[in-house]
Scaffold this motif. Structure first.
Motif, short mmCIF file in Angstrom:
data_model
loop_
_atom_site.label_atom_id
_atom_site.label_comp_id
_atom_site.label_asym_id
_atom_site.label_seq_id
_atom_site.Cartn_x
_atom_site.Cartn_y
_atom_site.Cartn_z
N SER A 21 0.84 -1.19 0.00
CA SER A 21 0.00 0.00 0.00
C SER A 21 0.88 1.24 0.00
CB SER A 21 -0.93 0.01 1.21
OG SER A 21 -0.19 0.08 2.41
N CYS A 22 0.32 2.30 -0.49
CA CYS A 22 1.03 3.58 -0.52
C CYS A 22 0.02 4.65 -0.11
CB CYS A 22 1.58 3.84 -1.91
SG CYS A 22 2.28 5.50 -2.15
N ALA A 23 0.24 5.22 1.04
CA ALA A 23 -0.66 6.25 1.56
C ALA A 23 -0.12 7.63 1.21
CB ALA A 23 -0.80 6.11 3.08
N ARG A 72 -6.61 1.65 -6.61
CA ARG A 72 -6.53 2.82 -5.76
C ARG A 72 -7.88 3.08 -5.12
NH1 ARG A 72 -4.58 7.59 -9.31
NH2 ARG A 72 -5.04 8.86 -7.45
N LYS A 76 -9.55 6.98 0.44
CA LYS A 76 -8.56 6.67 1.48
C LYS A 76 -7.18 7.20 1.12
CE LYS A 76 -10.87 2.50 3.14
NZ LYS A 76 -10.74 1.04 3.39
N THR A 78 -5.08 6.21 -1.05
CA THR A 78 -4.16 5.08 -1.05
C THR A 78 -4.17 4.35 -2.39
OG1 THR A 78 -4.52 4.79 1.33
CG2 THR A 78 -3.56 2.93 0.13
N TYR A 80 -2.70 0.68 -4.15
CA TYR A 80 -2.30 -0.65 -3.74
C TYR A 80 -1.60 -1.38 -4.89
CZ TYR A 80 -5.83 0.31 -0.18
OH TYR A 80 -6.57 0.89 0.82
#
Length: 128
Positions: A21-23, A72, A76, A78, A80
């Motif tokens: 994940s990338c926030a 995505r 959120k 984020t 993924y």
């Protein structure tokens, strides 16, 4: 300005699955196209997958097609990367990146220099 933080890396065995994940924080996430890249020791950073800000257009490197899925959730902030049937060759540091320029040509997702922001990366190690 956008800050990106990757998570979900680890040590897995060949054939396993993993979800990265990338926030994102900072400016509105939904105005950016996103990409995942990876860099193995001694190798150049390479494109893995890309997704348009709408979430409806995707691009994948040939080496991961059919095994990885990018998605995505703009609510959120984020993005993924679902990775399946992992291989030793997938071992690398995985980075997410954001670009403000709309990607109109699929191949443009591969252009590292077109991305404005990068995360610090998360290590994925696949053992046989």
């Amino acid at each position: 300005q956008v800050q990106l933080v990757e998570a979900g890396g680890g040590l897995v065995q060949a054939g396993d699955s993993l979800r990265l994940s990338c926030a994102a924080s900072g400016r509105t996430f939904s105005i950016y196209d996103m990409g995942w890249f990876r860099q193995a020791p001694g190798k150049e950073r390479e494109f893995v997958a890309g997704i348009r800000r709408s979430g409806r257009t995707f691009a994948y490197a040939d080496s991961v097609k059919g095994r990885f899925t990018i998605s995505r959730d703009n609510a959120k902030n984020t993005v993924y990367l679902q990775m399946g049937n992992l291989e030793r060759e997938d071992t690398a540091v995985y980075f997410c990146a954001a670009k403000s320029t709309l990607t109109t040509v699929v191949d443009a997702y591969r252009q590292i220099d077109s991305y404005d922001y990068w995360g610090q990366g998360t290590q994925v190690t696949v053992s046989s």
